[in-house]
Scaffold this active site. Structure first.
Site, PDB file in Angstrom:
ATOM      1  N   ALA A 189       0.852  -1.200   0.000  1.00  0.00           N
ATOM      2  CA  ALA A 189       0.000   0.000   0.000  1.00  0.00           C
ATOM      3  C   ALA A 189       0.881   1.240   0.000  1.00  0.00           C
ATOM      4  O   ALA A 189       0.688   2.167   0.783  1.00  0.00           O
ATOM      5  CB  ALA A 189      -0.931  -0.003   1.209  1.00  0.00           C
ATOM      6  N   ILE A 192       2.760   3.313  -5.474  1.00  0.00           N
ATOM      7  CA  ILE A 192       2.296   2.624  -6.687  1.00  0.00           C
ATOM      8  C   ILE A 192       1.040   1.818  -6.386  1.00  0.00           C
ATOM      9  O   ILE A 192       0.066   1.843  -7.153  1.00  0.00           O
ATOM     10  CB  ILE A 192       3.416   1.715  -7.254  1.00  0.00           C
ATOM     11  CG1 ILE A 192       4.553   2.586  -7.791  1.00  0.00           C
ATOM     12  CG2 ILE A 192       2.872   0.788  -8.351  1.00  0.00           C
ATOM     13  CD1 ILE A 192       5.735   1.825  -8.363  1.00  0.00           C
ATOM     14  N   GLU A 211      -0.836  -4.967   2.817  1.00  0.00           N
ATOM     15  CA  GLU A 211       0.314  -4.149   3.224  1.00  0.00           C
ATOM     16  C   GLU A 211       0.974  -4.790   4.447  1.00  0.00           C
ATOM     17  O   GLU A 211       0.292  -5.146   5.411  1.00  0.00           O
ATOM     18  CB  GLU A 211      -0.145  -2.716   3.540  1.00  0.00           C
ATOM     19  CG  GLU A 211       0.838  -1.841   4.281  1.00  0.00           C
ATOM     20  CD  GLU A 211       2.191  -1.671   3.587  1.00  0.00           C
ATOM     21  OE1 GLU A 211       2.211  -1.408   2.380  1.00  0.00           O
ATOM     22  OE2 GLU A 211       3.231  -1.812   4.276  1.00  0.00           O
ATOM     23  N   ALA A 276       3.793  -4.434  -5.769  1.00  0.00           N
ATOM     24  CA  ALA A 276       4.299  -3.048  -5.724  1.00  0.00           C
ATOM     25  C   ALA A 276       4.914  -2.813  -4.350  1.00  0.00           C
ATOM     26  O   ALA A 276       4.354  -2.124  -3.501  1.00  0.00           O
ATOM     27  CB  ALA A 276       3.168  -2.061  -5.988  1.00  0.00           C
ATOM     28  N   GLY A 278       8.126  -1.694  -3.710  1.00  0.00           N
ATOM     29  CA  GLY A 278       9.288  -0.814  -3.704  1.00  0.00           C
ATOM     30  C   GLY A 278      10.146  -1.016  -4.952  1.00  0.00           C
ATOM     31  O   GLY A 278       9.871  -1.881  -5.786  1.00  0.00           O
ATOM     32  N   ALA A 327      11.134  11.564  -9.734  1.00  0.00           N
ATOM     33  CA  ALA A 327      11.658  12.117 -10.977  1.00  0.00           C
ATOM     34  C   ALA A 327      12.247  13.514 -10.760  1.00  0.00           C
ATOM     35  O   ALA A 327      13.354  13.814 -11.227  1.00  0.00           O
ATOM     36  CB  ALA A 327      10.539  12.167 -12.010  1.00  0.00           C
ATOM     37  N   HIS A 451      -9.303  34.677  -5.581  1.00  0.00           N
ATOM     38  CA  HIS A 451     -10.546  34.087  -5.086  1.00  0.00           C
ATOM     39  C   HIS A 451     -11.509  33.881  -6.252  1.00  0.00           C
ATOM     40  O   HIS A 451     -11.627  34.771  -7.091  1.00  0.00           O
ATOM     41  CB  HIS A 451     -11.194  35.018  -4.051  1.00  0.00           C
ATOM     42  CG  HIS A 451     -12.536  34.524  -3.602  1.00  0.00           C
ATOM     43  ND1 HIS A 451     -12.654  33.496  -2.686  1.00  0.00           N
ATOM     44  CD2 HIS A 451     -13.798  34.888  -3.959  1.00  0.00           C
ATOM     45  CE1 HIS A 451     -13.949  33.259  -2.488  1.00  0.00           C
ATOM     46  NE2 HIS A 451     -14.662  34.084  -3.240  1.00  0.00           N
TER      47      HIS A 451
END
Ligand code: FAD
Ligand code: NAD
Length: 478
Positions: A189, A192, A211, A276, A278, A327, A451
């Site tokens: 979790a 990604i 996770e 996902a 790491g 990045a 605003h």
């Protein structure tokens, strides 16, 4: 073509291509070697970010958000939608078009700036000699006065769930599904897992996220993380914390995932499984034994705060060196190194690297979290402002989340800004600018904001640090 350059960059991801373009702008004779190939098998500059990361994931996040808004929220504002349909291959094709436009754009920028783009593999030998192997044809030796290593990172794999690129995929495979998996498992979790889990959840998958940690998003401010967890669960992401994946067996076109938590053993059947957990630095085949460049204990190329390696004239930037794998962090390192080679003296301020998770609402932050300030014994004041009372957020029917500003109790200097809310990725820029210029919360409060805008929530949260927020009742009034 000459075999001798002022600068050779290995890797044309965001870190490498920024370094190469800036070096060429500064008059240095520059080459950039990159081995990535696009889906069409042709050289594709831009690295993970453009080919399999930031850009394609955002294309799918934006498209899936539009679809989910039309399905779930257009009716709230009086827009009826009938016959709403989903064309996943078209959505993937749009993503691919964006990728190829941008990767082609880098090739164009190389040409326009005079960077010699060299598709193929680069290997650093001793004394800044580089062995260049094109995708086809003979390799040759190049010589550079300076070498910048920017080979990036690759996904971490875990033995209980080996990637087969069909049912069990990493982030790259998760950007390529041609139909919506009915049941989708995600291991991790993190950024990604949440972004790609959100994409497929919005498009109709039942998503379970497993996770390992008990805490959700431990790197984020914990108030923000708690609120985000509730919102994501409300959207249908079934996030199970404190789990240990034991195995993933393929059975009749599906995957049976076995995992443990404190209540015991469980199993879960899914149509696709995304791993996902790491990313790790990628240095395979990059360095000859006598290159002089050393790795740290975690496999990153060892550099100092100016991205200088242990080998004279050799630098390393981006995901392959310490620090967040982002990045924009790599881009700034690439530019810093190019400018330092040209004799300038810039530095990267690692204290003001913004982080963004492009869920909906988005999560973005810069600087310290409240839990870090507490742990460090630093005295601070907090101002916060919920989007539920922002005029612009209400008008846009997008009111979840809040802005939180943390300021030094003595000096009022902004120490951290945390946003959970619409356009958090854009709002965080003003906090980064404030922190770069050492602003106080009062400075942010004295500045005029247009605003009605979402950015007024940042203004109000900053005013709230001293108890001056206008559109909410302040606990401390001054
Ligand atoms: P990379 O982008 O990995 O590029 C390295 C390049 O070097 C590659 O093209 C590689 O093929 C090439 N290379 C490696 N070795 C050699 C060699 N020996 N010879 C020649 N070429 C070589 N970050 C963000 O900031 N925002 C986001 O929204 C975001 N979204 C992401 C989404 C996903 C799904 C993923 C996977 C990542 C995302 N990231 C995001 C992270 C981001 O992609 C990386 O931080 C970034 O790409 C790192 O840049 P880099 O230049 O260091 O390396
Ligand atoms: P991550 O570090 O963000 O998250 C990985 C998660 O997996 C963590 O929560 C970790 O506790 C968990 N985990 C690890 N092993 C596990 C296991 N065996 N079982 C269950 N859970 C496990 O990594 P990621 O999401 O893979 O992203 C990789 C990198 O890419 C990140 O460092 C991030 O900076 C970058 N990225 C950035 C963005 C962005 O800026 N929006 C988007 C995507 C990726």
């Amino acid at each position: 073509m000459s075999d001798s350059f002022d600068v050779i960059v290995i890797g044309a991801g965001p870190a490498g291509y920024h370094a190469a373009i800036r070096a060429a702008q500064l008059g240095l004779n520059t080459a950039c070697i990159d081995k990535s190939l696009g889906k069409d098998g042709k050289p594709a500059y831009g690295g993970t970010c453009l080919n399999w990361g930031c850009i394609p994931s955002k294309a799918l996040l934006d498209a899936s958000h539009k679809y989910a808004e039309a399905r779930d929220h257009f009716a709230d504002v009086g827009i009826g939608v009938s016959g709403l349909s989903l064309d996943v291959p078209r959505m993937i094709a749009h993503k691919d078009q964006v990728v190829s436009k941008l990767t082609g754009g880098i090739a164009g920028l190389f040409k326009a700036n005079g960077v010699t783009g060299l598709p193929g593999t680069g290997k650093l030998l001793a004394n800044r000699q580089v062995e260049y192997r094109p995708h086809e044809g003979e390799g040759r030796m190049l010589q550079a006065a300076h070498v910048i290593l920017a080979p990036g990172s690759v996904p971490v794999s875990i033995p209980p769930a080996p990637i087969d690129d069909e049912l069990i995929v990493d982030s790259t495979g998760a950007l390529e599904f041609q139909s919506v998996p009915e049941r989708l498992g995600v291991i991790g979790a993190g950024v990604i897992g949440l972004e790609l889990g959100s994409v497929w959840n919005r498009l109709g998958s039942q998503v379970v996220v497993l996770e390992a940690l008990e805490d959700f998003l431990p790197m984020a401010d914990q108030r923000i993380a708690r609120d985000a967890l509730k919102l994501f669960q409300g959207q249908g992401l079934d996030i199970r914390l404190g789990t240990r994946v034991m195995g993933a067996k393929k059975k009749g076109g599906a995957v049976e995932v076995s995992y443990q938590d404190k209540e015991g053993d469980h199993s879960l059947t899914v149509d696709k499984l995304i791993v996902a957990v790491g990313r790790r630095p990628y240095t395979e085949g990059l360095l000859a034994p006598d290159s002089g460049v050393n790795l740290d204990e975690r496999g990153f190329l060892f550099v100092n705060d100016r991205c200088v390696t242990d080998a004279p004239g050799v630098y390393a930037v981006g995901d392959v060196v310490r620090g967040p794998m982002l990045a924009h962090k790599g881009m700034e390192e690439g530019i810093m190194v190019a400018e330092r080679i040209a004799g300038q003296k810039p530095l990267v301020n690692y204290d003001t690297v913004p982080s963004v998770i492009y869920t909906h609402p988005e999560i973005a932050w810069v600087g310290k979290t409240e839990q870090a300030l507490k742990a460090g014994g630093e005295a601070y004041n907090v101002g916060s402002f919920p989007f539920s009372v922002s005029g612009r957020a209400l008008a846009a029917n997008d009111t979840e989340g809040m802005v939180k500003v943390l300021a030094d109790a003595k000096t009022d200097r902004v120490l951290g800004v945390h946003v959970l809310g619409p356009q958090a990725s854009e709002l965080i820029a003003e906090a980064v600018i404030a922190m770069e210029f050492d602003a106080c919360a009062e400075d942010l409060g004295l500045i005029m904001f247009a605003h009605p805008t979402l950015s007024e929530a940042v203004h109000e949260a900053a005013l709230g640090v001293a108890g001056h927020a206008i559109h909410m009742v302040n606990r401390k009034r001054k």
